[in-house]
Design an enzyme around this catalytic site. Structure first.
Site, short mmCIF file in Angstrom:
data_model
loop_
_atom_site.label_atom_id
_atom_site.label_comp_id
_atom_site.label_asym_id
_atom_site.label_seq_id
_atom_site.Cartn_x
_atom_site.Cartn_y
_atom_site.Cartn_z
N LYS A 131 26.32 34.76 38.22
CA LYS A 131 25.79 34.34 36.94
C LYS A 131 26.38 32.97 36.59
O LYS A 131 27.39 32.61 37.18
CB LYS A 131 26.14 35.37 35.88
CG LYS A 131 27.64 35.45 35.59
CD LYS A 131 27.84 36.43 34.51
CE LYS A 131 28.94 36.19 33.61
NZ LYS A 131 29.81 35.14 33.53
N HIS B 153 27.34 41.37 31.23
CA HIS B 153 28.26 42.51 31.29
C HIS B 153 28.00 43.54 30.19
O HIS B 153 27.89 44.74 30.43
CB HIS B 153 29.72 42.06 31.18
CG HIS B 153 30.11 41.00 32.17
ND1 HIS B 153 29.63 40.97 33.44
CD2 HIS B 153 30.95 39.94 32.08
CE1 HIS B 153 30.15 39.94 34.09
NE2 HIS B 153 30.95 39.30 33.28
N GLU C 176 39.32 39.28 25.19
CA GLU C 176 40.29 38.63 26.08
C GLU C 176 41.29 37.86 25.22
O GLU C 176 40.95 37.35 24.16
CB GLU C 176 39.57 37.66 27.01
CG GLU C 176 38.68 38.37 28.01
CD GLU C 176 37.98 37.39 28.93
OE1 GLU C 176 38.39 37.27 30.08
OE2 GLU C 176 37.03 36.75 28.47
N LYS D 58 33.08 47.66 38.88
CA LYS D 58 34.33 48.29 38.41
C LYS D 58 34.21 49.81 38.49
O LYS D 58 33.20 50.38 38.08
CB LYS D 58 34.64 47.86 36.97
CG LYS D 58 35.01 46.38 36.85
CD LYS D 58 35.36 46.02 35.42
CE LYS D 58 35.47 44.51 35.22
NZ LYS D 58 36.78 43.94 35.53
N HIS E 212 29.80 41.47 38.01
CA HIS E 212 30.96 42.14 38.61
C HIS E 212 31.42 43.36 37.79
O HIS E 212 32.14 44.20 38.30
CB HIS E 212 32.11 41.16 38.87
CG HIS E 212 32.92 40.80 37.67
ND1 HIS E 212 32.51 39.89 36.74
CD2 HIS E 212 34.13 41.22 37.25
CE1 HIS E 212 33.43 39.78 35.80
NE2 HIS E 212 34.43 40.58 36.08
#
Ligand code: BG6
Length: 509
Positions: free
Chosen positions: A171, A263, A239, A205, A201
């Site tokens: 992306k 995501h 984050e 997970k 990604h």
């Protein structure tokens, strides 16, 4: 009939065996970038260490630097030593290093791509890569057209009946619906859709894949997984780091395009979708497509969305710059570093249940979680004071960093007549399993080599995600600069107001 386990070399208890990739090579464009150094090359080593790569596996780096094969080998070596998950073993490294090659060139250089084609051919002859090659485009989207054209021109994109050629794209897949469509056309002009692997990604997970096990392997949760019982869902990816060093990618992109479009909407899809007929790629993707088609922003957008930009200040005992002082960001940048949106899944299961999605940089903590918050009990046969400290039941899927699941419910406080307070029941990966979880990129790179597409969004999912986000982005574009928020906080005041208006609050994980 020969059964797989009748082979004396195959131990039926060894779950790795069916998942070893066949003969193949991997070409990475953008090897000097952060992603390649911190994630891709370490993941390749980890796969080698786990015995999941084929014997002649070969890794080719393509970049502008004036390097010999061994210079690239050193870069891979250092990145593996610094970032690999599994311990460094000389023997594993030496075997991997034998298949490492480097091709120097720029994307518009025909000769360089012809040399790359020759290298791929030579590797096949020397190491038996079977003519199978994956091309990993860890490069800015502006370079996709030229690289895919070069792959076509040099014949590198051509697979024969017995071989495969695949392309892996990182992306961002565009910056809105229109550009995503253009990008998809460019890529699909050269590679058929089944050879295109778009990386999100988060789908690699373990904790995200576990959503499928939680929902569809158990009887306990599914009966209450709907608007009759669920009050709302909060999906958070917070984050604590800032954007130093990432201006080139992030300025003008912002938190919603960087994280919500991909995501968080994928997390929403897995949380809200119906049970797939099977986990075959088509079955899984068609459920995700169905639920994304039913997902819409809930307005009015001034009240149901929030955005912010981190200011300078103190965080964790350190003085940190605001976004506008970070290197490379334009001094009047209106790029948001915090974004929150309210979505509704318009179907029978979810009508009326808001899905709140939020993400931000320089927030209080690094945490990703999905919290399914349940309605209050319709009646409480207690004194009103007994339940003053009772919240709403919640099931929280802790995606990272403290991977696990928490169930929150009310319990009697010992020694009181009948005081009820929230308690939690916890499942933690660290306690329940001895195996450590593979990194997302290990799983996804292996899936590319195996040609296993389930965990890769198809272009329809990408386009639907832009359809959901575009009206919000257009609305924000008319609004000027986002509000500032202090580093280490949980975003701008408008984020809290957006939930308070509906009588709810964000979780403070
Ligand atoms: C990336 C985003 O996709 O995900 C980054 O571009 C973000 O901005 C990263 O930092 C976070 O990944 P993870 O796996 O650490 O949650």
């Amino acid at each position: 009939m020969t059964r797989a386990w009748s082979n004396p070399l195959r131990d039926p208890r060894d779950k790795r065996l069916p998942r070893i990739a066949g003969p193949s090579s991997l070409v990475i464009f953008g090897v000097t970038g952060d992603l390649a150094r911190k994630k891709l090359m370490p993941a390749i080593y980890d796969l080698a260490h786990r015995g999941l790569l084929p014997a002649g596996f070969s890794l080719v780096g393509f970049a502008r630097r004036d390097w010999e094969h061994q210079d690239f080998g050193e870069l891979v070596h250092d990145s593996v030593k610094e970032h690999a998950r599994t311990p460094f073993k000389e023997s594993v490294w030496n075997r991997l290093a034998e298949g490492i090659r480097f091709v120097q060139g720029t994307f518009d250089d025909d000769d360089a791509f012809d040399r790359l084609a020759q290298t791929v051919k030579d590797l096949d002859a020397e190491r038996g890569t079977g003519g199978n090659t994956a091309f990993y485009l860890s490069i800015p989207p502006s370079a996709f057209p030229v690289v895919t054209k070069q792959l076509a021109r040099s014949g590198l994109a051509d697979a024969s009946e017995e071989t495969w050629r695949r392309v892996v794209i990182e992306k961002p897949f565009g910056r809105d619906l229109k550009s995503a469509k253009e990008l998809n056309e460019i890529v699909n002009d050269v590679f058929p859709e089944e050879s295109v692997f778009r990386i999100d990604h988060y789908l690699g997970k373990e904790t995200v894949q576990n959503l499928l096990a939680l929902r569809f392997a158990n009887q306990l949760f599914e009966p209450i997984w709907n608007a009759n019982y669920v009050d709302h869902v909060q999906i958070t990816m917070a984050e604590d780091i800032g954007l130093g060093g990432r201006a080139g990618y992030y300025d003008g992109i912002g938190a919603a395009r960087d994280v919500i479009q991909n995501h968080l909407l994928q997390l929403l899809a897995l949380t809200a979708m119906e049970e797939p007929v099977s986990f075959a790629p088509r079955a899984l993707r068609s459920e995700k497509i169905k639920v994304l088609s039913a997902t819409k922003p809930l307005g009015p957008l001034d009240e149901t969305t929030a955005r912010g930009q981190y200011a300078g200040g103190w965080q964790g005992g350190m003085k940190v710059p605001g976004l506008l002082q970070e290197d490379g960001f334009s001094k009047d940048s209106t790029t948001e570093t915090y974004a929150a949106v309210t979505l509704e899944v318009q179907n029978r299961r979810w009508a009326g249940v808001p899905f709140y999605l939020r993400t931000g940089k320089r927030l209080g903590r690094r945490v990703t979680e999905i919290a399914v918050v349940f309605k209050r009990a319709p009646h409480l046969p207690f004194d009103s004071t007994s339940t003053e400290e009772l919240g709403q039941n919640a099931l929280v899927i802790r995606v990272q960093p403290d991977e696990g699941i928490t169930l929150r419910f009310g319990s009697k406080v010992p020694g009181t007549t009948m005081e009820v307070r929230d308690v939690t029941m916890d499942f933690g990966y660290g306690h329940a399993f001895t195996e450590s979880s593979p990194e997302a990129y290990e799983r996804l790179i292996l899936d590319v080599l195996l040609g296993e597409p389930s965990l890769f969004p198809v272009n329809e999912e990408v386009e639907l995600s832009w359809e959901i986000l575009d009206p919000i982005l257009d609305h924000w574009a008319k609004k000027g600069a986002p509000a500032a928020y202090p580093p280490g906080s949980w975003g701008p005041p408008s984020a809290d107001e957006m939930l308070e208006r509906t009588g709810r609050n964000w979780r403070r994980p």
